[in-house]
Design an enzyme around this catalytic site. Structure first.
Site, short mmCIF file in Angstrom:
data_model
loop_
_atom_site.label_atom_id
_atom_site.label_comp_id
_atom_site.label_asym_id
_atom_site.label_seq_id
_atom_site.Cartn_x
_atom_site.Cartn_y
_atom_site.Cartn_z
N ASP A 78 0.78 -1.06 -0.14
CA ASP A 78 0.05 0.08 0.02
C ASP A 78 0.75 1.18 0.14
OD1 ASP A 78 -2.14 -1.84 0.10
OD2 ASP A 78 -3.20 -0.77 1.75
N CYS A 119 1.02 -7.95 4.84
CA CYS A 119 0.32 -6.84 4.98
C CYS A 119 -0.88 -6.64 4.39
CB CYS A 119 1.34 -6.02 3.44
SG CYS A 119 2.84 -5.93 3.85
N ASP A 120 -1.55 -5.09 4.33
CA ASP A 120 -2.67 -4.83 4.55
C ASP A 120 -3.75 -5.93 3.91
OD1 ASP A 120 -0.66 -2.59 4.73
OD2 ASP A 120 -2.55 -1.29 4.92
N LYS A 121 -3.98 -6.23 2.67
CA LYS A 121 -5.00 -6.66 2.18
C LYS A 121 -4.72 -8.58 2.21
CE LYS A 121 -6.39 -2.89 1.71
NZ LYS A 121 -5.25 -2.43 2.09
N CYS A 191 5.47 -2.35 8.20
CA CYS A 191 5.76 -0.98 8.77
C CYS A 191 5.48 -0.96 10.47
CB CYS A 191 5.19 0.20 8.11
SG CYS A 191 5.41 0.37 6.44
N GLU A 440 -7.01 4.00 -0.23
CA GLU A 440 -6.73 4.73 0.80
C GLU A 440 -5.98 6.13 0.50
OE1 GLU A 440 -5.12 1.26 3.99
OE2 GLU A 440 -3.82 2.41 2.84
N SER A 466 -5.55 5.46 5.22
CA SER A 466 -4.61 4.79 5.89
C SER A 466 -4.43 4.42 7.22
CB SER A 466 -3.27 5.16 5.22
OG SER A 466 -2.16 4.57 5.74
#
Length: 542
Positions: A78, A119-121, A191, A440, A466
């Site tokens: 992202d 990670c995010d998704k 992160c 985002e 985000s």
């Protein structure tokens, strides 16, 4: 076992022949077949080390008497996708990930799977697959990145995004920006703060779908490799005992996850992802559950980006088990987990070793938890804000609207320093259909923060913000502009009122004026007409 369909009987001789072409022996064929689903790629910092995680998982599978088969799925970073057309592909990638796992597992009739993500998704996509397939499954998230260090202070990617706003407003020069960007991300991992990736790693552990301490073990740590090996061993046991996700992903488990998210002050994206995973599991998680939980569960950990502590510190303070032990009065401690034990057993020996990082219930960071759901004539179906990331000065705010029909328009206006203290920036036509893809928007929020306006300017969007966002940033406004929601007819200068304690988001217009504008509204044309995203863009009347 499911794998008997491809390896047992005279009629499966050709299948066995193909499997033996891989170097498998008859003994290997007699064991449970375990899918090792890896999202390794060398373009995503959170995933570049997942080959090593995968090897450790396979060692564990073999040690426990299983036969591992590794395959890959995609991963979008992202941070790299942020602020351009690539971000439109981030959220839709979740479904593609779930579909690809389903295809590989179903086509090859594997008995169980270890889901390696970070990670995010990717993490929610894999959990959606686990809920959909309902074969024994366990997750191992790749672990957080260590914080960078600059001038004796912790830094991370969120500081770099915010520094862009400082550069626009002349507060730092290009050399200072370059020094920061080189220091902020010191190596592999998701992160460093409680952004969406680490929020979802915490949610995975809180749901009972990963081993205790997995969410906070650093990507570069030996602990992460040990957990990966133990995960490989555990999946064989889950297959042998036929422990399926449906026994773990219960309503009680999702309620536990919402409690943990509330206490941590996690990303607003958890609302989207937990709801989607639950839906796949056949469980309804109404949006109001997040608000009701935040009303009664206090905020116990002040995490980056809205607080001082990073994921490494959370792990050192006792990790998720210690936090959940503190939250025990709010949890369903009898909920089953992938350890084969209930939550109560997993947290029995956990201890909080730093009461500043994991506060006691008697001394919370905030009396209420992380997520607030706002409603009003601007968001009849609701909007989401990370309440614990908002300055007390901005919990209630009224100001004139500055309206932009895209993220890009808003960014350009901010570069020209058109946004002033007191404004309410409205970014619309960036929702799931209007975006499309519900991108985002970290760059606008970070720019506002970097310009020193986070305590005087609010942002509202039908898209998303985000997990690295802080300040009065209200997203997920529903209905979205593309569908003719009230946000579509807001005009420059309209007064927008925000009251987070009372959960109100409204525009100061009469019902008659609002209805007049909505009646005169005309749909905008589709932004995308072909390719993967086009399936998310029906006509406005559909």
């Amino acid at each position: 076992m499911r794998s008997d369909e491809v390896k047992c009987g005279v009629e499966r001789a050709a299948h066995r022949s193909l499997l033996k072409a891989l170097g498998l022996t008859d003994k290997d064929l007699s064991k449970p077949f375990i899918g090792v689903v890896n999202s390794y790629t060398n373009i995503v910092p959170g995933h570049i080390h997942l080959r090593n995680i995968g090897e450790a998982v396979k060692e564990g599978v073999i040690a426990a008497g299983g036969t591992p088969f590794e395959f890959n799925t995609i991963a979008v970073c992202d941070g790299i996708a942020m602020g351009h057309e690539g971000m439109r592909y981030s959220l839709p990638s979740r479904e593609l990930i779930a579909d690809s796992v389903e295809i590989m597992m179903q086509a090859h009739r594997l008995d169980g799977m270890v889901l390696i993500s970070n990670c995010d998704k990717i993490t929610p996509g894999m959990l959606i697959a686990a809920a959909r397939l309902d074969v024994p499954a366990i997750c191992v998230t790749g672990g957080p990145m260590a914080s960078g260090r600059l001038n004796g202070k912790k830094v991370g990617v969120n500081n770099v995004f915010e520094a862009v706003g400082q550069a626009f407003s002349g507060k730092i020069d290009s050399e200072q920006l370059s020094t920061l960007e080189s220091a902020a991300c010191p190596g592999c991992g998701s992160c460093n703060g409680l952004f969406t990736a680490n929020t979802m790693a915490c949610m995975t552990e809180a749901l009972g779908m990963s081993l205790p301490y997995c969410a906070t073990a650093l990507a570069t740590s030996a602990l992460k490799l040990r957990l990966a090996k133990e995960t490989g061993e555990k999946i064989v046991e889950l297959v042998q005992k036929n422990v399926k996700p449906s026994k773990i992903l219960t309503k009680a488990a999702f309620e536990n996850a919402v409690v943990v998210d509330t206490a941590l002050g996690g990303s607003t994206n958890a609302v989207l992802h937990l709801s989607a995973i639950a839906r796949e599991a056949g469980i309804s998680i109404p949006i109001d559950l997040f608000d009701e939980t935040s009303r009664r569960v206090p905020h116990l950990s002040s995490m980056v980006p809205s607080g001082p502590h990073d994921m490494e510190e959370l792990g050192n303070a006792g990790g998720l088990p210690a936090l959940m032990k503190e939250l025990q009065p709010f949890l369903h401690v009898d909920a089953l987990t992938v350890t084969g034990k209930p939550v109560a057993e997993n947290i029995k020996t956990a201890k909080v070793t730093d009461a500043e990082v994991i506060r006691p219930l008697t001394n919370p960071v905030h009396k209420e938890g992380g997520i607030a759901i706002l409603k009003g004539n601007l968001a009849p179906k609701g909007a989401v804000v990370k309440a614990v990331a908002v300055s007390p000065k901005m919990l209630k705010h009224s100001g004139p609207a500055k309206v932009y029909d895209s993220e890009k328009e808003a960014e350009e206006a901010m570069k020209r320093q058109e946004v002033k203290a007191g404004d309410v920036v409205v970014i619309r036509y960036e929702g799931p259909k209007g975006g499309p893809g519900m991108p985002e928007m970290l760059i606008p929020t970070a720019t506002i923060s970097g310009m020193g306006l986070s305590e005087s300017v609010a942002l509202i969007t039908d898209g998303r913000f985000s997990g690295a966002t802080r300040g009065p940033c209200i997203g997920h406004v529903s209905p979205e502009a593309f569908e003719g929601g009230p946000i579509a007819v807001i005009e420059n200068g309209d007064i927008i009122s925000i009251d987070i304690p009372n959960r109100i988001l409204k525009v100061e217009l009469s019902d008659q004026e609002l209805q007049k504008r909505l009646k005169a509204w005309t749909p905008k044309p589709k932004k995308i007409t072909k390719g993967y995203l086009s399936r998310y863009v029906p006509t406005p009347t559909e």
